[in-house]
Design a protein around this motif. Sequence first.
Motif, mmCIF file in Angstrom:
data_model
loop_
_atom_site.group_PDB
_atom_site.id
_atom_site.type_symbol
_atom_site.label_atom_id
_atom_site.label_comp_id
_atom_site.label_asym_id
_atom_site.label_seq_id
_atom_site.Cartn_x
_atom_site.Cartn_y
_atom_site.Cartn_z
ATOM 1 N N VAL A 154 3.185 0.195 2.932
ATOM 2 C CA VAL A 154 2.099 -0.459 3.811
ATOM 3 C C VAL A 154 2.621 -1.479 3.609
ATOM 4 O O VAL A 154 2.050 -2.020 2.604
ATOM 5 N N GLU A 155 2.785 -2.345 3.761
ATOM 6 C CA GLU A 155 3.205 -3.998 3.820
ATOM 7 C C GLU A 155 1.809 -4.991 4.344
ATOM 8 O O GLU A 155 1.474 -4.390 5.631
ATOM 9 N N PHE A 156 0.667 -5.908 3.608
ATOM 10 C CA PHE A 156 -0.227 -6.055 4.787
ATOM 11 C C PHE A 156 -0.284 -7.811 3.334
ATOM 12 O O PHE A 156 -0.054 -8.249 2.429
ATOM 13 N N LEU B 63 0.549 -1.131 -0.036
ATOM 14 C CA LEU B 63 0.282 -0.125 -0.259
ATOM 15 C C LEU B 63 0.789 0.967 0.266
ATOM 16 O O LEU B 63 1.801 1.330 1.428
#
Lengths: 150, 150
Positions: A111-113, A102
């Motif tokens: 941002v990792e998800f 993200l």
Amino acid sequence: MPVTNQLVIEVQERVRSEAKRRGVRWTNQRQVIVEQFLLSGEHLTADALLARAREVDSAIGAATVYRTLNLLVEIGVASRVRLGGDSASFEPILGRTHHDHLICISCGRVVEFEDEAIEKRQAAIVKKHGFQIRHHRLEIFGVCPVCAGG
Amino acid sequence: MPVTNQLVIEVQERVRSEAKRRGVRWTNQRQVIVEQFLLSGEHLTADALLARAREVDSAIGAATVYRTLNLLVEIGVASRVRLGGDSASFEPILGRTHHDHLICISCGRVVEFEDEAIEKRQAAIVKKHGFQIRHHRLEIFGVCPVCAGG
DNA sequence: TTGGCTGCAAATCTTTTGCAGTTCG
DNA sequence: CGAACTGCAAAAGATTTGCAGCCAA
């Protein structure tokens, strides 16, 4: 998401043995580059990795970093991702599960998800089209709360 | 997925009025490039678009194609996608719903697909992180049935 | 008229490659 | 020793930019 030394050593070992299996030599430069790459634990560009590697051995050349990164991708220890800009980023595949990104189009923060549901849907789609999946890349671009917040 | 003239004209109109609103001039080159871009109805590289445009006006330069594509992306009529190789591809956003790509790493074939469930999950994830979503890109790489099939 | 465009060529930027010398195995 | 590796610099490829002339509004 701190990377433990234990994990780094393990992966180093894996890379090294895979290299040997392929008749690929293990040079001091590669040692330094791979070590810095794994220790970073984050996605980083070839250029950023070069900088890190040069802190350890200032004579390391850019070409060697690229060559090593390509080697790591081939071996399956690193993956190449596109995070917007002009240059590719690479990230270690440690014991981590797959994740997506993200990205803030204002400040560049990433941002990792992970999302199980999305992975499952993907598998279903690929199957429907008769493909054999290798990997995928999901990048969502938007404005992060900090940049948006008034 | 044939593109109707009606739709092309509609979008042309939209681009044109948006251009005017921004004080951007409407030149003959832009007309040709946008027209060819919309008529193609598919993702294509700047280079491919240049070739198409030159069939109509052989004097068009590469820089103009790049400048026009960037303009279209800014206006929101085109989107830039990465389909593997070194160069970016662009595709028109007509009345079409958003779609993602399934790419064969062997022959390069690209299959487009849409998935409501994935879109929904994405919206949820973005919300959870407090982002305002702008756009996203999902690319799945694998081997297509033709290339895999014995 | 005039500021935004255009084509061209030069400039950028990232990544790859050729080469001569170096080093792992 | 010999093949694979290294750093450097040049090459390659995609995209952008500077500039002098051009043209839409």
